[in-house]
Scaffold this motif. Structure first.
Motif, PDB file in Angstrom:
ATOM      1  N   PRO A 262     -10.182   0.011  -2.205  1.00  0.00           N
ATOM      2  CA  PRO A 262     -11.261   0.338  -1.253  1.00  0.00           C
ATOM      3  C   PRO A 262     -11.398  -0.645  -0.089  1.00  0.00           C
ATOM      4  CG  PRO A 262     -12.127   0.067  -3.497  1.00  0.00           C
ATOM      5  CD  PRO A 262     -10.687  -0.327  -3.511  1.00  0.00           C
ATOM      6  N   THR A 263     -10.889  -1.855  -0.231  1.00  0.00           N
ATOM      7  CA  THR A 263     -11.201  -2.866   0.778  1.00  0.00           C
ATOM      8  C   THR A 263     -10.002  -3.525   1.447  1.00  0.00           C
ATOM      9  OG1 THR A 263     -11.296  -4.625  -0.885  1.00  0.00           O
ATOM     10  CG2 THR A 263     -13.361  -3.464  -0.393  1.00  0.00           C
ATOM     11  N   THR A 264      -8.789  -3.137   1.135  1.00  0.00           N
ATOM     12  CA  THR A 264      -7.646  -3.870   1.687  1.00  0.00           C
ATOM     13  C   THR A 264      -7.595  -3.781   3.211  1.00  0.00           C
ATOM     14  OG1 THR A 264      -5.256  -4.151   1.695  1.00  0.00           O
ATOM     15  CG2 THR A 264      -6.055  -1.935   1.249  1.00  0.00           C
ATOM     16  N   PRO A 265      -7.471  -4.923   3.873  1.00  0.00           N
ATOM     17  CA  PRO A 265      -7.385  -4.900   5.332  1.00  0.00           C
ATOM     18  C   PRO A 265      -6.103  -4.229   5.829  1.00  0.00           C
ATOM     19  CG  PRO A 265      -7.153  -7.151   4.501  1.00  0.00           C
ATOM     20  CD  PRO A 265      -7.505  -6.289   3.337  1.00  0.00           C
ATOM     21  N   ILE A 266      -5.069  -4.185   5.007  1.00  0.00           N
ATOM     22  CA  ILE A 266      -3.827  -3.516   5.421  1.00  0.00           C
ATOM     23  C   ILE A 266      -4.106  -2.035   5.673  1.00  0.00           C
ATOM     24  CG2 ILE A 266      -1.491  -2.847   4.753  1.00  0.00           C
ATOM     25  CD1 ILE A 266      -1.397  -5.343   2.976  1.00  0.00           C
ATOM     26  N   THR A 267      -4.819  -1.388   4.753  1.00  0.00           N
ATOM     27  CA  THR A 267      -5.119   0.033   4.892  1.00  0.00           C
ATOM     28  C   THR A 267      -5.951   0.286   6.141  1.00  0.00           C
ATOM     29  OG1 THR A 267      -5.009   0.343   2.504  1.00  0.00           O
ATOM     30  CG2 THR A 267      -6.160   2.039   3.756  1.00  0.00           C
ATOM     31  N   ASN A 268      -6.950  -0.562   6.395  1.00  0.00           N
ATOM     32  CA  ASN A 268      -7.771  -0.384   7.596  1.00  0.00           C
ATOM     33  C   ASN A 268      -6.938  -0.531   8.861  1.00  0.00           C
ATOM     34  OD1 ASN A 268     -10.613   0.192   6.924  1.00  0.00           O
ATOM     35  ND2 ASN A 268     -10.420  -1.675   5.721  1.00  0.00           N
TER      36      ASN A 268
ATOM     37  N   VAL B  67       0.836  -1.207   0.000  1.00  0.00           N
ATOM     38  CA  VAL B  67       0.000   0.000   0.000  1.00  0.00           C
ATOM     39  C   VAL B  67       0.869   1.255   0.000  1.00  0.00           C
ATOM     40  CG1 VAL B  67      -1.850  -1.211   1.220  1.00  0.00           C
ATOM     41  CG2 VAL B  67      -0.284   0.223   2.512  1.00  0.00           C
ATOM     42  N   ASN B  68       0.245   2.362  -0.369  1.00  0.00           N
ATOM     43  CA  ASN B  68       0.901   3.667  -0.314  1.00  0.00           C
ATOM     44  C   ASN B  68      -0.164   4.695   0.057  1.00  0.00           C
ATOM     45  OD1 ASN B  68      -0.386   4.647  -2.787  1.00  0.00           O
ATOM     46  ND2 ASN B  68       0.995   3.240  -3.848  1.00  0.00           N
ATOM     47  N   ALA B  69       0.203   5.945   0.093  1.00  0.00           N
ATOM     48  CA  ALA B  69      -0.719   6.991   0.553  1.00  0.00           C
ATOM     49  C   ALA B  69      -1.992   7.084  -0.282  1.00  0.00           C
ATOM     50  CB  ALA B  69      -0.001   8.342   0.568  1.00  0.00           C
ATOM     51  N   THR B  70      -1.941   6.682  -1.548  1.00  0.00           N
ATOM     52  CA  THR B  70      -3.139   6.766  -2.393  1.00  0.00           C
ATOM     53  C   THR B  70      -4.239   5.795  -1.956  1.00  0.00           C
ATOM     54  OG1 THR B  70      -2.326   5.163  -4.028  1.00  0.00           O
ATOM     55  CG2 THR B  70      -1.765   7.489  -4.390  1.00  0.00           C
ATOM     56  N   TYR B  71      -3.908   4.793  -1.164  1.00  0.00           N
ATOM     57  CA  TYR B  71      -4.897   3.825  -0.689  1.00  0.00           C
ATOM     58  C   TYR B  71      -5.840   4.428   0.355  1.00  0.00           C
ATOM     59  CZ  TYR B  71      -2.788  -0.275  -2.913  1.00  0.00           C
ATOM     60  OH  TYR B  71      -2.339  -1.207  -3.818  1.00  0.00           O
TER      61      TYR B  71
ATOM     62  N   PHE C  59      -4.837  -7.866  -1.198  1.00  0.00           N
ATOM     63  CA  PHE C  59      -4.267  -6.750  -0.451  1.00  0.00           C
ATOM     64  C   PHE C  59      -4.148  -5.499  -1.309  1.00  0.00           C
ATOM     65  CE2 PHE C  59      -2.063 -10.342   1.880  1.00  0.00           C
ATOM     66  CZ  PHE C  59      -2.854 -10.229   3.015  1.00  0.00           C
ATOM     67  N   SER C  60      -4.275  -5.644  -2.623  1.00  0.00           N
ATOM     68  CA  SER C  60      -4.081  -4.509  -3.527  1.00  0.00           C
ATOM     69  C   SER C  60      -5.364  -3.773  -3.860  1.00  0.00           C
ATOM     70  CB  SER C  60      -3.430  -4.994  -4.830  1.00  0.00           C
ATOM     71  OG  SER C  60      -2.180  -5.569  -4.570  1.00  0.00           O
ATOM     72  N   ASP C  61      -6.513  -4.290  -3.423  1.00  0.00           N
ATOM     73  CA  ASP C  61      -7.799  -3.673  -3.748  1.00  0.00           C
ATOM     74  C   ASP C  61      -7.988  -2.435  -2.874  1.00  0.00           C
ATOM     75  OD1 ASP C  61     -10.272  -3.277  -4.888  1.00  0.00           O
ATOM     76  OD2 ASP C  61     -11.293  -4.708  -3.584  1.00  0.00           O
TER      77      ASP C  61
ATOM     78  N   LEU D 265       2.389   9.606   7.459  1.00  0.00           N
ATOM     79  CA  LEU D 265       1.638   8.468   6.932  1.00  0.00           C
ATOM     80  C   LEU D 265       2.585   7.419   6.359  1.00  0.00           C
ATOM     81  CD1 LEU D 265      -0.981   7.023   6.231  1.00  0.00           C
ATOM     82  CD2 LEU D 265      -1.145   8.471   4.187  1.00  0.00           C
ATOM     83  N   ASN D 266       3.594   7.842   5.631  1.00  0.00           N
ATOM     84  CA  ASN D 266       4.561   6.889   5.076  1.00  0.00           C
ATOM     85  C   ASN D 266       5.324   6.151   6.170  1.00  0.00           C
ATOM     86  OD1 ASN D 266       3.932   7.206   2.364  1.00  0.00           O
ATOM     87  ND2 ASN D 266       5.283   8.973   2.145  1.00  0.00           N
TER      88      ASN D 266
END
Length: 196
Positions: free
Chosen positions: A89-95, A3-7, A85-87, A26-27
């Motif tokens: 809107p829904t990646t659990p990593i981002t959450n 993930v990156n900031a755009t997520y 993990f790359s989706d 954030l990074n």
């Protein structure tokens, strides 16, 4: 990093992330909490194999499917989907990272102890609602991940014991489940504003 900031958009939007100071913070969270999340939810052996697999050229299909998701036939013969993990809107990593970010940013440590920032022209509200939503969406993703791994023993069979236990614990809240502070199990359990 996956993930990156755009997520961080929609429900996980972080205000002013385009400013250098917020983007840098954030990074830092991404670089700290993405590996921590993956090691916890995948287990160290699968995390290590996944990381190694993503460095290969070409990347083996099983690691692409784990990263990017895809449709598969589950153990009951039905079509299912792991979002991956790359989706965005829904990646659990981002959450997970968002949950950590909100938790940390709601309080500040100063010489006299922990304090909350006082705002002008705004009403301060509890971050609990944001954290609960992010955590519970992450848990849903983690449960889908566990089902994907359990349902694909040819690709991930050597990691099955780790997942069978985690998957069945969340599916039935069985008495045999570990109820201590082991972070692996908490990653599969939803929460509420009271932490229960």
């Amino acid at each position: 990093m996956i993930v990156n900031a755009t997520y961080f958009q929609g429900d996980t939007h972080i205000a002013q992330k385009a400013t250098p100071a917020v983007l840098e913070k954030l990074n830092l969270y991404i670089s700290k909490y993405e590996p921590a999340y993956l090691q916890t939810v995948l287990g160290y052996a699968l995390y290590k194999a996944f990381n190694t697999g993503l460095q290969l050229d070409p990347i083996p299909a099983k690691w692409v499917r784990l990263r990017d998701g895809g449709e598969y036939t589950n153990r009951y013969g039905y079509l299912a989907k792991w979002a991956g993990f790359s989706d965005i809107p829904t990646t659990p990593i981002t959450n997970y990272i968002y949950w950590q970010f909100v938790r940390s940013e709601s309080k500040y440590l100063v010489g006299s102890g922990a304090v909350e920032a006082k705002t002008e022209n705004a009403k301060r509200v509890s971050p609990a609602e944001l954290q609960v939503r992010a955590w519970n969406e992450m848990v849903e993703g983690n449960r889908n991940l566990a089902a994907f791994i359990v349902d694909n023993p040819d690709d991930y069979g050597e990691y099955g014991p780790y997942y069978y236990h985690s998957y069945y614990c969340h599916a039935w809240n069985s008495d045999f489940c570990h109820t201590g502070t082991d972070s692996r199990y908490s990653m599969f359990q939803t929460t509420n504003a009271f932490g229960i």
